[in-house]
Motif scaffolding. Structure first.
Motif, PDB file in Angstrom:
ATOM      1  N   LEU A  43       0.828  -1.194   0.000  1.00 51.85           N
ATOM      2  CA  LEU A  43       0.000   0.000   0.000  1.00 51.85           C
ATOM      3  C   LEU A  43       0.867   1.250   0.000  1.00 51.85           C
ATOM      4  N   LEU A  44       0.727   2.078  -1.023  1.00 50.73           N
ATOM      5  CA  LEU A  44       1.405   3.374  -1.105  1.00 50.73           C
ATOM      6  C   LEU A  44       0.390   4.488  -0.918  1.00 50.73           C
ATOM      7  N   PRO A  45       0.843   5.646  -0.382  1.00 48.25           N
ATOM      8  CA  PRO A  45      -0.084   6.773  -0.220  1.00 48.25           C
ATOM      9  C   PRO A  45      -0.291   7.547  -1.517  1.00 48.25           C
ATOM     10  N   GLY A  46      -0.477   6.836  -2.612  1.00 47.35           N
ATOM     11  CA  GLY A  46      -0.733   7.483  -3.893  1.00 47.35           C
ATOM     12  C   GLY A  46       0.525   8.050  -4.516  1.00 47.35           C
ATOM     13  N   LEU A  47       0.649   7.933  -5.832  1.00 47.13           N
ATOM     14  CA  LEU A  47       1.779   8.516  -6.535  1.00 47.13           C
ATOM     15  C   LEU A  47       1.585  10.031  -6.692  1.00 47.13           C
ATOM     16  N   VAL A  48       2.701  10.733  -6.908  1.00 48.14           N
ATOM     17  CA  VAL A  48       2.698  12.188  -7.040  1.00 48.14           C
ATOM     18  C   VAL A  48       3.591  12.572  -8.212  1.00 48.14           C
ATOM     19  N   ASP A  49       3.119  13.487  -9.039  1.00 43.80           N
ATOM     20  CA  ASP A  49       3.950  14.106 -10.074  1.00 43.80           C
ATOM     21  C   ASP A  49       4.071  15.576  -9.690  1.00 43.80           C
ATOM     22  N   VAL A  50       5.260  16.006  -9.287  1.00 45.10           N
ATOM     23  CA  VAL A  50       5.410  17.368  -8.773  1.00 45.10           C
ATOM     24  C   VAL A  50       5.739  18.386  -9.861  1.00 45.10           C
ATOM     25  N   HIS A  51       5.830  17.939 -11.112  1.00 42.73           N
ATOM     26  CA  HIS A  51       6.092  18.895 -12.199  1.00 42.73           C
ATOM     27  C   HIS A  51       5.395  18.402 -13.466  1.00 42.73           C
ATOM     28  N   THR A  52       4.180  18.874 -13.654  1.00 43.31           N
ATOM     29  CA  THR A  52       3.413  18.511 -14.846  1.00 43.31           C
ATOM     30  C   THR A  52       2.593  19.712 -15.288  1.00 43.31           C
ATOM     31  N   HIS A  53       2.413  19.842 -16.606  1.00 45.27           N
ATOM     32  CA  HIS A  53       1.728  21.003 -17.173  1.00 45.27           C
ATOM     33  C   HIS A  53       0.576  20.544 -18.087  1.00 45.27           C
ATOM     34  N   PRO A  54      -0.485  19.991 -17.545  1.00 42.62           N
ATOM     35  CA  PRO A  54      -1.601  19.587 -18.400  1.00 42.62           C
ATOM     36  C   PRO A  54      -2.371  20.794 -18.910  1.00 42.62           C
ATOM     37  N   GLY A  55      -3.174  20.551 -19.939  1.00 40.13           N
ATOM     38  CA  GLY A  55      -4.065  21.599 -20.407  1.00 40.13           C
ATOM     39  C   GLY A  55      -3.930  21.974 -21.859  1.00 40.13           C
ATOM     40  N   ALA A  56      -2.945  21.400 -22.552  1.00 35.15           N
ATOM     41  CA  ALA A  56      -2.786  21.717 -23.972  1.00 35.15           C
ATOM     42  C   ALA A  56      -2.280  20.488 -24.701  1.00 35.15           C
ATOM     43  N   ALA A  57      -2.730  20.314 -25.921  1.00 38.12           N
ATOM     44  CA  ALA A  57      -2.212  19.234 -26.746  1.00 38.12           C
ATOM     45  C   ALA A  57      -0.744  19.507 -27.038  1.00 38.12           C
ATOM     46  N   GLU A  58       0.023  18.446 -27.318  1.00 35.79           N
ATOM     47  CA  GLU A  58       1.456  18.598 -27.530  1.00 35.79           C
ATOM     48  C   GLU A  58       1.716  19.570 -28.683  1.00 35.79           C
ATOM     49  N   GLY A  79      -2.613   5.888 -11.157  1.00 34.48           N
ATOM     50  CA  GLY A  79      -2.378   5.844  -9.717  1.00 34.48           C
ATOM     51  C   GLY A  79      -1.752   7.106  -9.162  1.00 34.48           C
ATOM     52  N   THR A  80      -1.683   8.177  -9.974  1.00 33.69           N
ATOM     53  CA  THR A  80      -1.131   9.450  -9.515  1.00 33.69           C
ATOM     54  C   THR A  80      -2.251  10.238  -8.858  1.00 33.69           C
ATOM     55  N   THR A  81      -2.173  10.366  -7.549  1.00 36.61           N
ATOM     56  CA  THR A  81      -3.287  10.942  -6.796  1.00 36.61           C
ATOM     57  C   THR A  81      -3.049  12.381  -6.378  1.00 36.61           C
ATOM     58  N   ALA A  82      -1.852  12.918  -6.640  1.00 37.13           N
ATOM     59  CA  ALA A  82      -1.578  14.320  -6.326  1.00 37.13           C
ATOM     60  C   ALA A  82      -0.658  14.889  -7.396  1.00 37.13           C
ATOM     61  N   LEU A  83      -0.893  16.157  -7.752  1.00 39.49           N
ATOM     62  CA  LEU A  83      -0.163  16.813  -8.833  1.00 39.49           C
ATOM     63  C   LEU A  83       0.197  18.230  -8.425  1.00 39.49           C
ATOM     64  N   ARG A  84       1.403  18.646  -8.788  1.00 41.11           N
ATOM     65  CA  ARG A  84       1.758  20.064  -8.659  1.00 41.11           C
ATOM     66  C   ARG A  84       1.955  20.624 -10.055  1.00 41.11           C
ATOM     67  N   PHE A  85       1.336  21.784 -10.318  1.00 43.18           N
ATOM     68  CA  PHE A  85       1.441  22.442 -11.609  1.00 43.18           C
ATOM     69  C   PHE A  85       2.338  23.671 -11.467  1.00 43.18           C
ATOM     70  N   PRO A  86       3.628  23.581 -11.740  1.00 37.08           N
ATOM     71  CA  PRO A  86       4.489  24.767 -11.681  1.00 37.08           C
ATOM     72  C   PRO A  86       4.407  25.552 -12.984  1.00 37.08           C
ATOM     73  N   GLY A  87       3.240  26.115 -13.208  1.00 40.72           N
ATOM     74  CA  GLY A  87       2.967  26.854 -14.433  1.00 40.72           C
ATOM     75  C   GLY A  87       1.874  26.201 -15.245  1.00 40.72           C
ATOM     76  N   LEU A  88       0.787  26.938 -15.487  1.00 41.36           N
ATOM     77  CA  LEU A  88      -0.311  26.474 -16.336  1.00 41.36           C
ATOM     78  C   LEU A  88      -0.670  27.561 -17.330  1.00 41.36           C
ATOM     79  N   LEU A  89      -1.170  27.146 -18.460  1.00 39.64           N
ATOM     80  CA  LEU A  89      -1.576  28.086 -19.501  1.00 39.64           C
ATOM     81  C   LEU A  89      -2.926  28.729 -19.208  1.00 39.64           C
ATOM     82  N   GLY A  90      -3.668  28.173 -18.272  1.00 40.03           N
ATOM     83  CA  GLY A  90      -4.982  28.712 -17.934  1.00 40.03           C
ATOM     84  C   GLY A  90      -5.367  28.305 -16.534  1.00 40.03           C
ATOM     85  N   ASP A  91      -6.556  28.663 -16.120  1.00 39.10           N
ATOM     86  CA  ASP A  91      -7.038  28.333 -14.782  1.00 39.10           C
ATOM     87  C   ASP A  91      -7.632  26.935 -14.761  1.00 39.10           C
TER      88      ASP A  91
END
Length: 345
Positions: A43-58, A79-91
């Protein structure tokens, strides 16, 4: 009905029974029946990606809420249950952020680029008053702002004194600062300024390792993105700097870890939901497997202020058939995903 899981809780390595009561965990058996959704495994407390920028097609620089929702779902389903967005193109669309099956999201607003930098990509918010803008972004978001410490290998980066003033102002407001760094001078200035997290770190001088350890600065090398792009860079002067920067990042990962720096997993690239690849790159760079897995799970959660598998913690659990500290590839195949107290898979 409460959810019941039994397995080896990581990183402690102890077999325990865990119950999810709504969006909270408990180790005390609740009264009445419970739905056992996992019996055995790790049992893991969920995976985390601390640098991801979703919101736009490649290749696009326009924020698309529908694309954002799709990419968030890809993170969740891996299984990634938490995300940090260090910069997004929109809200972040409220209906996505507040969805009962959405990963936890920590935003830093938009990329901030000081007007004095030599060049700025079109998606950066250019400002002459970096201090005021940084404080405003941290307050408007989840306590984070993201700035460009440099944007060129050879041109002067943001001056150290200005970076230090930004850090002091944001810290005084209760926030934290993430900095994009690629040139040697840019990384060194950010490390001296006490930036909270250095993203990428291409060209990082060796002395930065001690500075990061002294200031409590985390290192997010985003090796996945550079392993993908470095071979495609043409053999030009800038291309050679890029490739050497990638090799430098790999060397600094183990040095930083050995010096006590918190190294974290962030992908900064498509496909989304691919933080397991970053774990593998961290291991290949010399990070112990347990530390690499923690960089995408319990260590990352602690850095972001999210609890691990403790009494009263958030009900985020991923279950694996094998111990990912010994078989990291198993991170690609979660047997069970529980997010916000709901079974996702």
């Amino acid at each position: 009905m409460p959810l019941h899981l039994r397995g080896t809780v990581l990183p402690e390595g102890v077999v325990r029974d865990v119950w999810a009561l709504g969006d909270r965990l408990t180790f005390d058996r609740p009264s009445g029946p419970a739905d056992t959704v996992a019996d055995g495994g790790f049992l893991l407390p969920g995976l985390v990606d601390v640098h991801t920028h979703p919101g736009a097609a490649e290749g696009e620089t326009v924020f698309d809420p529908a694309v954002f929702a799709e990419q968030i779902a890809a993170h969740r389903d891996a299984g990634t249950t938490a995300l940090r967005f260090p910069g997004l193109l929109g809200d972040v669309p409220a209906e996505v952020r507040d969805a009962p099956d959405a990963p936890r999201m920590i935003t830093a607003g938009r990329w901030l680029a000081w007007a004095g930098l030599s060049k700025n990509a079109g998606f950066h918010t250019v400002t002459a008053d970096l201090v005021t803008a940084a404080v405003a972004e941290a307050k408007a978001n989840d306590g984070w702002c993201k700035l460009m410490a440099d944007w060129d290998f050879e041109a002067p980066p943001v001056p150290h004194e200005l970076l230090r003033t930004v850090v002091e102002a944001v810290h005084a407001a209760g926030g934290r600062v993430a900095a994009h760094c690629q040139s040697a001078e840019g990384v060194l200035g950010a490390a001296r300024a006490g930036i909270d997290s250095i993203e990428h770190g291409m060209g990082m001088p060796e002395e930065c390792v001690g500075l990061m350890a002294a200031h409590g600065t985390a290192y997010v090398p985003t090796l996945t993105a550079f392993a993908r792009s470095a071979p495609q860079i043409k053999s030009t002067a800038r291309g050679r700097l890029w490739q050497e920067g990638h090799r430098t990042m790999i060397r600094r990962v183990r040095e930083a870890h050995d010096a006590g720096v918190t190294v974290l997993a962030g992908t900064d690239s498509a496909p989304f939901g691919n933080v397991a690849t970053e774990v593998e790159h961290l291991i290949a760079a010399g990070l112990p497997a347990e530390s690499a897995v923690g960089a995408a799970s319990w260590t990352a959660r602690a850095f972001l202020g999210l609890p691990a598998l403790t009494e009263g913690a958030l009900a985020d659990i991923t279950v694996y058939d094998a111990d990912p500290r010994r078989e990291p590839a198993v991170l690609r195949h979660p047997r069970r995903i529980v997010l916000r107290g709901r079974v996702i898979r």
